[in-house]
Design a protein around this motif. Sequence first.
Motif, mmCIF file in Angstrom:
data_model
loop_
_atom_site.group_PDB
_atom_site.id
_atom_site.type_symbol
_atom_site.label_atom_id
_atom_site.label_comp_id
_atom_site.label_asym_id
_atom_site.label_seq_id
_atom_site.Cartn_x
_atom_site.Cartn_y
_atom_site.Cartn_z
ATOM 1 N N MET A 91 0.847 -1.191 0.000
ATOM 2 C CA MET A 91 0.000 0.000 0.000
ATOM 3 C C MET A 91 0.886 1.245 0.000
ATOM 4 S SD MET A 91 -2.756 1.291 2.846
ATOM 5 C CE MET A 91 -3.317 -0.382 3.112
ATOM 6 N N ILE A 92 0.623 2.173 -0.869
ATOM 7 C CA ILE A 92 1.391 3.417 -0.942
ATOM 8 C C ILE A 92 0.699 4.476 -0.094
ATOM 9 C CG2 ILE A 92 2.205 5.248 -2.469
ATOM 10 C CD1 ILE A 92 2.263 3.147 -4.715
ATOM 11 N N VAL A 93 1.454 5.111 0.797
ATOM 12 C CA VAL A 93 0.945 6.164 1.663
ATOM 13 C C VAL A 93 1.671 7.458 1.325
ATOM 14 C CG1 VAL A 93 0.596 6.914 4.039
ATOM 15 C CG2 VAL A 93 0.501 4.483 3.481
ATOM 16 N N SER A 94 0.951 8.541 1.153
ATOM 17 C CA SER A 94 1.574 9.815 0.784
ATOM 18 C C SER A 94 2.440 10.356 1.918
ATOM 19 C CB SER A 94 0.498 10.833 0.405
ATOM 20 O OG SER A 94 -0.216 11.232 1.560
ATOM 21 N N LYS A 95 3.376 11.224 1.570
ATOM 22 C CA LYS A 95 4.301 11.813 2.552
ATOM 23 C C LYS A 95 3.534 12.607 3.603
ATOM 24 C CE LYS A 95 8.596 14.487 2.756
ATOM 25 N NZ LYS A 95 8.190 15.462 3.773
ATOM 26 N N GLU A 96 2.457 13.323 3.155
ATOM 27 C CA GLU A 96 1.676 14.118 4.088
ATOM 28 C C GLU A 96 1.044 13.255 5.169
ATOM 29 O OE1 GLU A 96 2.139 16.381 0.378
ATOM 30 O OE2 GLU A 96 1.520 14.343 0.851
ATOM 31 N N VAL A 97 0.536 12.101 4.776
ATOM 32 C CA VAL A 97 -0.086 11.199 5.749
ATOM 33 C C VAL A 97 0.958 10.586 6.663
ATOM 34 C CG1 VAL A 97 -1.423 9.066 6.019
ATOM 35 C CG2 VAL A 97 -2.075 10.733 4.281
ATOM 36 N N GLN A 98 2.125 10.228 6.104
ATOM 37 C CA GLN A 98 3.193 9.632 6.910
ATOM 38 C C GLN A 98 3.632 10.558 8.041
ATOM 39 O OE1 GLN A 98 6.512 8.113 4.586
ATOM 40 N NE2 GLN A 98 5.126 7.472 2.944
ATOM 41 N N GLU A 99 3.570 11.863 7.807
ATOM 42 C CA GLU A 99 4.054 12.830 8.790
ATOM 43 C C GLU A 99 2.982 13.214 9.810
ATOM 44 O OE1 GLU A 99 5.516 16.022 6.422
ATOM 45 O OE2 GLU A 99 7.380 14.985 5.879
ATOM 46 N N MET A 100 1.751 12.710 9.636
ATOM 47 C CA MET A 100 0.694 12.998 10.608
ATOM 48 C C MET A 100 0.917 12.226 11.899
ATOM 49 S SD MET A 100 -2.791 12.877 8.327
ATOM 50 C CE MET A 100 -3.143 14.060 7.048
ATOM 51 N N CYS A 101 0.475 12.807 13.036
ATOM 52 C CA CYS A 101 0.507 12.054 14.288
ATOM 53 C C CYS A 101 -0.720 11.152 14.350
ATOM 54 C CB CYS A 101 0.546 13.005 15.490
ATOM 55 S SG CYS A 101 -0.934 14.022 15.653
#
Length: 230
Positions: free
Chosen positions: A1-11
Amino acid sequence: MIVSKEVQEMCRVAKGVDHGPAPIPEEGKWVKSKQIKDISGLTHGIGWCAPQQGACKLTLNVKEGIIEEALIETIGCSGMTHSAAMAGEILTGKTLLEALNTDLVCDAINTAMRELFLQIVYGRTQSAFSEGGLPIGAGLEDLGKGHRSQVGTIYSTLEKGPRYLELAEGYIVEIGLDERDEIIGYKYVNIGKMMENIKKGIEVNEAIEKASGVYGRFKEAYKVIDPRNE
């Protein structure tokens, strides 16, 4: 599954509510359906083709997500009957999801499948509150002993009035009129029973007579007409 950078940086925030799906009524039980095998029920409904030139009544008996019984009835173009024959072979043995995503040849049958899918997965079946559901063979009982669809065919003109051609009782052979030329009854032949009589070796005229009946006040008719020739 590919997760965007913006989502990866969310708490991460905990999800507090997770009570699962609402239960739906199925064969006398309340079921929280999560998989296609959780779905059971018998229901029927109609579909129509894109140009709306024909319709299909489809009856399905589903057990644990698998279509165990199918009744396909069509009215419209001649090709629909051949499509129904193919659909009868295609549908049984498939899961509801497979059937929904299978080309059932005729647009009206495909639409009927879509409408029935919605009924079944939302718990709107005939057998929703029937403990254990309905047995395989329940769909066939809709046709009665004659194993024929219940068809109503009426033709009418402003100049000459209505003609009953076929009703639930069978093929209309005579219409009874009163003194004002209003219909008060009719004589019919149950085609299914007639064919059963012929298969048993009964002579044709006798087979027809045994399968005939009257409805309404036909015996009081002032005048009798043939709806196809008068």
